[in-house]
Design an enzyme around this catalytic site. Structure first.
Site, PDB file in Angstrom:
ATOM      1  CG  ASP A  53      -2.017  -1.034   1.125  1.00  0.00           C
ATOM      2  OD1 ASP A  53      -2.332  -1.461  -0.001  1.00  0.00           O
ATOM      3  OD2 ASP A  53      -2.562  -1.419   2.178  1.00  0.00           O
ATOM      4  CE1 TYR A 111       4.068  -6.521   3.893  1.00  0.00           C
ATOM      5  CE2 TYR A 111       3.475  -8.843   4.018  1.00  0.00           C
ATOM      6  CZ  TYR A 111       3.485  -7.640   3.336  1.00  0.00           C
ATOM      7  OH  TYR A 111       2.921  -7.557   2.093  1.00  0.00           O
TER       8      TYR A 111
END
Length: 259
Positions: A53, A111
């Site tokens: 994003d 992540y």
């Protein structure tokens, strides 16, 4: 035409995410611009392992590139990097089997989320400052409850194109390092905004606002609460994309920790 695997890193602060989007600056778009300049053609295809994003960074994003070229992989890397902004760097290029697919062949992704425990003059784009004193032990206890094959529909987004909300999370670990708290997550794949909502829930657990019973309920039935706790993209890094044969590392690679 040959297929090449690209491994790259980027500072996502100035980009509207990875994916090409008309009217917005994207990482994919910048790489495609560089390809046009280097290969002098529009006849190429570039696919990423998945989108990130706006504002999200990457330490090890992977893409595959189909292009006809006489350049060596070393020459390709140098020339593409020369035509990319400083905030995007191709770390490695290797020629791969034409059947290799950056997205569909991936078996896991990891992540990192960086939380700053003090105000920092340099880290606003790269960490999320939390003024409250967080209990890392409570955060880890909550993180342990997120591991396994679970229904993460409460952590996804209703606008996501993903049909299934079942995700296998293999590890979630919380570390304190200097004046940073690092959340490291490894899973088969992730729903849109899922990691940022997981971290938001862990922060509330660290504040003492979410207990085991409440967290368990998020997996038993849909709740809008995790969506309200979505943390900013600035502290999120796509760390690594794993493919068959790679050993999955459950510990994060070092960041520029806040001391």
């Amino acid at each position: 035409m040959s297929r090449f695997k690209l491994t790259l890193e980027y500072d996502g602060s100035a980009f509207h995410g990875w994916q090409l989007l008309k009217g917005h600056s994207s990482v994919q778009g910048k790489i495609m611009d560089a390809c046009r300049e280097v290969f002098k053609t529009d006849r190429f295809e570039l696919y990423g392992s998945g989108r990130t994003d706006a504002g999200v960074h990457a330490l090890g994003q992977v893409a595959h590139l189909d292009v006809a070229t006489q350049l060596s992989t070393t020459q390709m890397r140098y020339k593409l990097n020369d035509n990319l902004p400083a905030s995007i760097s191709i770390i490695a290029i290797e020629e791969v089997d034409p059947k290799f697919h950056a997205r569909y062949d991936a078996i896991a992704r990891s992540y990192i989320y960086q939380i700053a425990t003090r105000k920092t003059a340099f880290g606003k784009k790269y960490a999320y400052w939390i003024k409250d004193d967080l209990n890392v032990v409570d955060m880890q206890a909550a993180a342990d409850m997120m591991v396994g094959m679970k229904d993460f529909r409460s952590f996804g987004d209703k606008d996501s194109e993903t049909k299934s909300t079942i995700v296998e999370v293999t590890s979630v670990n919380v570390y304190r390092d200097g004046e940073s708290i690092i959340v490291h997550v490894v899973g088969s794949h992730f729903l849109w905004k899922m990691v940022r909502r997981m971290v938001g829930v862990l922060i509330e657990a660290g504040r003492g606002n979410i207990n085991a019973s409440k967290l368990r309920s998020f997996f038993e039935r849909h709740s809008d609460e995790p969506a309200k706790l979505t943390v900013p993209p600035s502290g999120l890094y796509l760390e690594h994309v794993y493919y068959p044969g790679e050993k999955i590392n459950d510990k994060p690679i070092p960041l520029l920790y806040i001391r």
